[in-house]
Design a protein around this motif. Structure first.
Motif, PDB file in Angstrom:
ATOM      1  N   LYS A 133       0.837  -1.210   0.000  1.00  0.00           N
ATOM      2  CA  LYS A 133       0.000   0.000   0.000  1.00  0.00           C
ATOM      3  C   LYS A 133       0.874   1.262   0.000  1.00  0.00           C
ATOM      4  CE  LYS A 133      -3.338   2.532   2.787  1.00  0.00           C
ATOM      5  NZ  LYS A 133      -4.071   2.585   4.068  1.00  0.00           N
ATOM      6  N   THR A 134       1.895   1.276   0.818  1.00  0.00           N
ATOM      7  CA  THR A 134       2.775   2.453   0.906  1.00  0.00           C
ATOM      8  C   THR A 134       3.447   2.732  -0.428  1.00  0.00           C
ATOM      9  OG1 THR A 134       3.190   1.982   3.235  1.00  0.00           O
ATOM     10  CG2 THR A 134       4.734   3.447   2.118  1.00  0.00           C
ATOM     11  N   ARG A 135       3.934   1.721  -1.074  1.00  0.00           N
ATOM     12  CA  ARG A 135       4.617   1.913  -2.350  1.00  0.00           C
ATOM     13  C   ARG A 135       3.642   2.314  -3.448  1.00  0.00           C
ATOM     14  NH1 ARG A 135       8.721  -3.347  -2.154  1.00  0.00           N
ATOM     15  NH2 ARG A 135      10.025  -2.547  -0.410  1.00  0.00           N
ATOM     16  N   MET A 136       2.420   1.817  -3.404  1.00  0.00           N
ATOM     17  CA  MET A 136       1.422   2.220  -4.403  1.00  0.00           C
ATOM     18  C   MET A 136       1.059   3.696  -4.240  1.00  0.00           C
ATOM     19  SD  MET A 136      -1.073  -1.144  -4.522  1.00  0.00           S
ATOM     20  CE  MET A 136      -2.172  -0.388  -5.716  1.00  0.00           C
ATOM     21  N   GLU A 137       0.917   4.154  -2.985  1.00  0.00           N
ATOM     22  CA  GLU A 137       0.612   5.576  -2.756  1.00  0.00           C
ATOM     23  C   GLU A 137       1.748   6.461  -3.262  1.00  0.00           C
ATOM     24  OE1 GLU A 137      -0.089   5.826   1.375  1.00  0.00           O
ATOM     25  OE2 GLU A 137      -2.197   5.176   1.251  1.00  0.00           O
ATOM     26  N   ALA A 138       2.991   6.034  -3.015  1.00  0.00           N
ATOM     27  CA  ALA A 138       4.126   6.813  -3.512  1.00  0.00           C
ATOM     28  C   ALA A 138       4.129   6.856  -5.031  1.00  0.00           C
ATOM     29  CB  ALA A 138       5.434   6.218  -2.990  1.00  0.00           C
ATOM     30  N   ARG A 140       1.503   6.594  -6.954  1.00  0.00           N
ATOM     31  CA  ARG A 140       0.401   7.465  -7.374  1.00  0.00           C
ATOM     32  C   ARG A 140       0.802   8.929  -7.328  1.00  0.00           C
ATOM     33  NH1 ARG A 140      -4.690   7.554  -3.549  1.00  0.00           N
ATOM     34  NH2 ARG A 140      -3.095   8.628  -2.308  1.00  0.00           N
ATOM     35  N   GLU A 141       1.491   9.315  -6.252  1.00  0.00           N
ATOM     36  CA  GLU A 141       1.929  10.714  -6.133  1.00  0.00           C
ATOM     37  C   GLU A 141       2.890  11.078  -7.258  1.00  0.00           C
ATOM     38  OE1 GLU A 141       3.560  11.208  -2.280  1.00  0.00           O
ATOM     39  OE2 GLU A 141       1.645  11.019  -1.226  1.00  0.00           O
ATOM     40  N   GLN A 144       0.936  11.524 -10.361  1.00  0.00           N
ATOM     41  CA  GLN A 144       0.195  12.792 -10.343  1.00  0.00           C
ATOM     42  C   GLN A 144       1.128  13.965 -10.653  1.00  0.00           C
ATOM     43  OE1 GLN A 144      -1.687  12.901  -6.515  1.00  0.00           O
ATOM     44  NE2 GLN A 144      -3.399  11.574  -7.137  1.00  0.00           N
TER      45      GLN A 144
END
Length: 893
Positions: A133-138, A140-141, A144
Motif C-alpha cells: 500500500k505504501t509503495r502504491m501511494e508513492a 500514485r503521487e 500525479q
C-alpha cells in the motif's frame, strides 16, 4: 592579586594549575596593591611588605605541599586496597553476563512457542500488504506529479498569453514545491531547466510593464509585480529593475560632470567646469534628495525598506562610470603632493552624506516597525531554496549580488549589518592606510613653499638666526594642521603615522640647517657689540670678523633653544591630542551602540580591519594616556583587546620619552654644530699662534760642547714665547665668558659640548638643584610639565664651556701640532718638556685633565733606554703610540 590570609590551600593550588610558567604565577601572586596618589615620597613598594608577601607565599606553598602529599598517600592506600578486588569484580560481572545471555535465549524461545503458527502467518501477510500500500501511494503521487508537469508548460504559457501573471506565478510556485520529489533522480535536471525557462518567460513578459510602472511611479502596480516576482523567487531581479530605473538621473549627473581635476566620462560642455571637491557635495545633495523621494515608494513596495535602500545605494555606486575609486585616484594624482588636504575635503563631504543616509535609515526603521509583516512563503519541511543557475535578464555584468551588498533574505534587518557605508568608504581606505606617506609629502611641500616664499620676499638676506626661528614658527603652524588632518582623514587611527611624519618633517628641517652650517662658514653679519667690553677684551686678539662669527654662532644656538621651546609646546599639544584620541577610542569601546570612532559604524569597521589598527597604535595611546594621567593613576581598563596597559617597570619610574625622538637628535646635532663653530672661532687665535710651533729651530738645536764639559748647574727653562702667549690666551678665556654670562644660549644643550663628561655635568646640575631647592626634582606629578626647565647656574655653564674648550685645544695640540715636530734634540726635548709642563698647569687651572698631554710630557722626559723599551712594546700591542713617536723624533729608533 595580593595574597589573602583567608585564601585556602585548594584555591592556591587551583591558581597554580592555571599557569604554565612558575615565574609568571609568582609575579601575579606577589602583585602589590595599586600605588596611591601620595606626593610625600612613598610611591614605591616597601621592601618589608614584599618580604612579608614572599614569606606568606612560602608558608602557603609548604602547607599545599603537605596537603598534596597527604592526599597522594591516601589515594595510593585506596588503590592498593582496591586492586586485589578488581579481579573478583570482573569475574563476577562475567558470570552475570553469561547468566543474562542464557535467560534471554530462554525468553525468546518461549515467546516464539507462545504464538501459534496461524497467527504468525497472518501477521506476515499484514506487513506485506502494508508495504504494498505504501509503495502504491508513492507511485500514485509520482504519477500525479508527472501528469502535472506534463501540462505545466502549456498552462503557464497560456496564462502568460492571457496576462494572468499572478496565476502563472502561483502555478510555477506549486510546481516548484514538487521539485523535491525528483531530487536525486534523472528527472530533476530537465524539470529544473523547464522551471527556469518558464520563470524567464514570465519575467520577460512582465519586464516592460514593470519598467513602465516604475518610471510612472505606479506604487500599486509595482507592489503587485513585486508579489509576483517574490512568488517565483525573483525578488533580487525586481530590485535590479527598480534600482536601474530610479538611479538614472544620479548616474547621468556623475557621467556628465565637467571636472578639472579628475577623469571625465562624457562631460557636459554646457556645464561650467568645476573641481571634484566642488562637484561631490552637489552630487551627494542630489542623491539625498532622490533617497528622500524614494523613501515613501520603497516603504510601500518592499517588506524590508532599510535593506532595500542599502542595496539601492550600493548598486548606484557600482553603476557609476568612471567608478568612484577611479575618479578618486585621478583626483589624488592630479593634486600630487598637496592631495591630502583635498582628500580630507572629499572624505568630509562623503561622511556628511553618510550621516544624512543614517538619519534616513532611522526613519525607515521606525516607520517599518509599525507596518504588518507579510507572511513568509510556505516551504515544505527540509526544502532548501536553490539558486538559479541562469543569469537574470535584468542582471548586468559588473554588478554585485545582493548577498554581497548586505541584503538579507527577509525580515527586519539590523541597520548595523547593512554594508552600504562600507561600499561608500572603501575607496578611501588605501589612501587612509597610506596616510603617513601622504602627510609627509604634504609637509615637505609646505616646507618647500615656505622656503620659496622666503626667497621671493628677500628673507634670505636677513640674519640666519632670525630666519631659522621664523621658519620654525611656520613649520610648527603647519604641524598643528597635521593634527586636524589626521583626525579628519583617519579618525585617530593614523596617530603612529602622524608621529613618524612629524618627526621626519622636523628632523629634516633641522638637519638641513645643520648641513648648511657644517658645509660652509657662516655668512658675515653685522652685530653690535658693547664697545666697553670690546675694549676690555682687546688683548684676546680677536678680529671684528671673529667677534661677528662668535655672535652669529651664539645667536644660532639661542635660536635652537627657542625652537626647542616651540617643540616642547607643540609636543604638549600633541600629547593632549593623542590623549583625546585614546579617550574617544575607550568611549567607543565601552558604549559602541551610542558612540562610533568614525562617521558611521561601517567606516569604523573598515579602519579597524585595516593595518592602521596595529599594536603600535594602541601601545602609543596607552603610553600617552598613562603619562597624561600620571604614573600614580595607571590605566584600569583596556581600550580594546589589544590595548593593554604597558607593564614595563621602566614606565613606572622614568620620565616619558619624547614622541619626536629623531627631531630631538637632530636638534642636539644642530646645537653641537653651533657649539663646535663657536669653539672653532674662540680658539682660532690660539691655533694661529700654534701654527709655527712645530718648526721652531730650538727643537733641532745641539748642546754646546764647552757647556757640557763645565758641568754647570741646570735651571728650569722658561717656556717659549708662543707657549706664553697661549697661556695668556687660555687664562683670558674665563673673562670672555663673563661677557656672555647672561646669555641663555650658552646653557642650551650642554650635554652635546665636545669632551664634556655627561656624568660630571649631571652631578654639577644635581648639586645646583640640591643647593637651590629642598624639593626633590625626580618626582612625577599627575600632569606633564609644560613650563621651562629651571635655569642653570652661570658658573656651571662657564665651567662646562671652559672644560670643553680646554680639551679641544689640548687635543689639537697633541694630535695635530706635536706630531708635526720632525726631530727633537736634547736641548729641544728640555724646552718641549718645560713648555708642556707649563701648559699642563695652565689647563689644569681650567679643570682639564688630559691623558695625552701628560703622556707627551712624560715621554719627552724619559731616558733613552726606557723610552726605547716602551716604544718596542707599543709596536707589539699598539697602545702607547706617543712613546713610539717621541722615540722616533729623538732619533732613538
Amino acid at each position: 592579586m595580593a595574597i589573602s590570609t583567608t585564601s585556602s590551600t585548594a584555591k592556591l593550588i587551583e591558581s597554580l594549575e592555571q599557569y604554565d610558567d612558575a615565574v609568571s604565577w609568582i609575579n601575579d601572586t606577589l602583585d602589590t596593591p595599586e600605588p596611591t596618589n601620595d606626593l610625600s615620597g612613598s610611591g614605591n613598594t616597601d621592601l618589608t611588605e614584599l618580604d612579608q608577601y614572599i614569606t606568606q607565599l612560602l608558608t602557603s606553598l609548604d602547607i599545599a605541599c603537605e596537603d598534596t602529599s597527604a592526599q597522594l598517600e591516601r589515594i595510593i592506600d585506596d588503590v592498593s586496597r582496591s586492586v586485589p578486588r578488581l579481579t573478583y569484580d570482573l569475574h563476577f560481572m562475567k558470570d552475570g553476563a553469561l547468566t543474562l545471555q542464557t535467560s534471554l535465549v530462554d525468553v525468546l524461545k518461549k515467546s516464539k512457542e507462545a504464538v501459534p503458527p496461524e497467527t504468525s502467518v497472518a501477521l506476515d501477510n499484514l506487513h506485506h500488504l502494508d508495504t504494498i500500500k505504501t509503495r502504491m501511494e508513492a507511485a500514485r503521487e509520482v504519477l500525479q506529479e508527472a501528469e502535472s508537469w506534463s501540462t505545466l508548460e502549456m498552462e503557464v504559457t497560456s496564462l502568460i498569453a492571457e496576462r494572468s501573471y499572478a496565476k502563472a506565478a502561483e502555478r510555477l510556485s506549486e510546481a516548484n514545491k514538487s521539485m523535491v520529489v525528483f531530487q536525486n533522480t534523472p528527472e530533476y535536471d530537465p524539470r529544473r531547466a523547464l522551471m527556469v525557462n518558464l520563470q524567464n518567460q514570465l519575467e520577460a513578459s512582465l519586464s516592460s510593464a514593470l519598467v513602465s510602472a516604475i518610471n510612472s511611479q505606479d506604487v500599486g502596480s509595482c507592489k503587485e509585480y513585486f508579489s509576483i516576482f517574490s512568488i517565483i523567487q525573483r525578488e533580487s531581479e525586481f530590485r535590479n529593475y527598480y534600482n536601474a530605473s530610479r538611479r538614472t538621473s544620479i548616474v547621468s549627473m556623475w557621467q556628465s560632470a565637467n571636472l578639472t581635476d579628475a577623469d571625465n566620462n562624457t562631460p557636459d560642455m554646457n556645464t561650467p567646469p568645476q573641481s571634484f571637491a566642488e562637484f561631490l557635495p552637489k552630487f551627494y545633495t542630489s542623491f539625498i534628495i532622490l533617497l528622500n523621494a524614494e523613501r515613501g515608494p520603497i516603504t510601500s513596495i518592499f517588506p524590508d525598506p532599510p535593506a532595500t535602500v542599502s542595496h539601492f545605494i550600493s548598486s548606484t555606486f557600482s553603476a557609476l562610470q568612471p567608478t568612484f575609486p577611479q575618479r578618486l585616484a585621478s583626483f589624488t594624482s592630479h593634486h600630487g603632493e598637496s592631495s591630502l588636504s583635498h582628500l580630507v575635503d572629499v572624505l568630509r563631504a562623503t561622511e556628511d552624506f553618510a550621516t544624512s543616509v543614517w538619519k534616513l535609515m532611522e526613519k525607515l526603521k521606525y516607520s517599518d516597525a509599525s507596518k504588518p509583516r507579510p507572511p513568509a512563503p510556505e516551504r515544505p519541511p527540509g526544502h532548501h531554496r536553490r539558486r538559479s543557475s541562469r543569469m537574470s535578464i535584468s542582471w548586468r555584468p559588473g554588478q554585485q549580488r545582493p548577498a554581497a551588498l548586505g541584503l538579507p533574505a527577509g525580515g527586519d534587518p539590523d541597520l548595523e549589518n547593512l554594508e552600504w557605508d562600507q561600499e561608500l568608504f572603501q575607496p578611501f581606505l588605501d589612501a587612509q592606510v597610506d596616510y603617513v606617506s601622504l602627510e609627509r609629502r604634504f609637509l615637505d611641500q609646505t616646507l618647500m613653499d615656505i622656503i620659496s616664499s622666503d626667497t621671493r620676499d628677500g628673507m634670505q638676506s636677513v640674519d640666519q638666526p632670525r630666519l631659522f626661528r621664523e621658519r620654525a614658527v611656520d613649520l610648527v603652524g603647519a604641524a598643528e594642521g597635521s593634527l586636524t588632518r589626521c583626525k579628519s582623514f583617519t579618525h585617530g587611527f593614523g596617530a603612529v603615522g602622524l608621529i613618524h611624519a612629524l618627526d621626519g618633517f622636523f628632523s629634516n628641517f633641522v638637519d638641513t640647517w645643520s648641513a648648511e652650517l657644517d658645509s660652509r662658514s657662516p655668512l658675515p653679519q653685522s652685530y653690535s657689540f658693547d664697545s666697553a667690553s670690546e675694549l676690555e677684551l682687546a688683548d684676546l686678539d680677536y678680529s671684528a670678523k671673529n667677534w661677528a662669527d662668535i655672535q652669529l654662532s651664539l645667536n644660532l644656538l639661542s635660536s635652537a633653544r627657542t625652537v626647542s621651546d616651540m617643540l616642547n609646546t607643540f609636543e604638549t599639544k600633541l600629547r593632549s591630542y593623542l590623549a583625546q584620541i585614546a579617550s574617544h577610542f575607550r568611549l567607543a569601546q565601552t558604549d559602541p551602540q551610542n558612540f562610533t570612532i568614525a562617521a558611521t559604524k561601517g567606516e569604523t569597521q573598515l579602519l579597524e580591519q585595516s593595518t592602521l589598527n596595529s599594536a603600535d597604535l594602541f601601545a602609543l595611546l596607552a603610553t600617552v594616556e598613562q603619562d597624561a594621567q600620571g604614573l600614580n593613576t595607571p590605566l584600569t581598563a583596556p581600550l580594546s583587546s589589544t590595548f593593554r596597559q604597558n607593564s614595563n617597570p621602566q614606565l613606572q619610574t622614568s620620565t616619558p620619552e619624547s614622541l619626536l625622538v629623531q627631531t630631538r637628535k637632530s636638534l642636539s646635532n644642530f646645537a653641537q654644530v653651533c657649539q663646535v663653530a663657536t669653539q672653532r672661532t674662540i680658539l682660532s687665535p690660539l691655533r694661529k699662534h700654534l701654527a709655527p710651533y712645530p718648526n721652531l729651530p730650538i727643537w733641532s738645536s745641539r748642546e754646546d760642547p764647552q757647556q757640557a764639559e763645565l758641568d754647570l748647574p741646570t735651571f728650569s727653562l722658561s717656556p717659549t714665547d708662543i707657549v706664553q702667549r697661549l697661556a695668556e690666551g687660555l687664562l683670558n678665556l674665563p673673562r670672555l665668558f663673563e661677557v656672555y654670562e647672561d646669555d641663555d644660549a650658552l646653557a642650551f644643550s650642554l650635554q652635546t659640548l665636545p669632551f664634556v663628561d655627561p656624568e660630571m655635568l649631571k652631578n654639577a646640575m644635581d648639586q645646583q638643584h640640591h643647593d637651590g631647592s629642598s624639593q626633590p626634582t625626580h618626582r612625577r606629578t599627575a600632569t606633564l610639565p609644560t613650563n621651562k626647565p629651571a635655569p642653570i647656574d652661570p658658573e656651571v655653564v662657564s665651567s662646562a664651556w671652559l672644560v670643553s674648550l680646554g680639551h679641544n685645544f689640548v687635543n689639537h695640540l697633541t694630535e695635530k701640532v706635536l706630531p708635526a715636530i720632525a726631530s727633537l734634540s736634547g736641548p729641544g726635548a728640555s724646552q718641549l718638556s718645560s713648555d708642556l709642563e707649563y701648559l699642563s698647569n695652565i689647563v689644569q687651572a681650567l679643570n682639564v685633565e688630559n691623558e695625552a698631554l701628560e703622556k707627551w710630557r712624560v715621554a719627552v722626559n724619559t731616558e733613552a733606554e726606557e723610552l726605547k723599551k716602551e716604544a718596542r712594546d707599543s709596536l707589539t700591542d699598539g697602545k702607547d703610540l706617543i712613546a713610539l713617536r717621541v722615540a722616533k723624533i729623538r732619533g732613538w729608533l
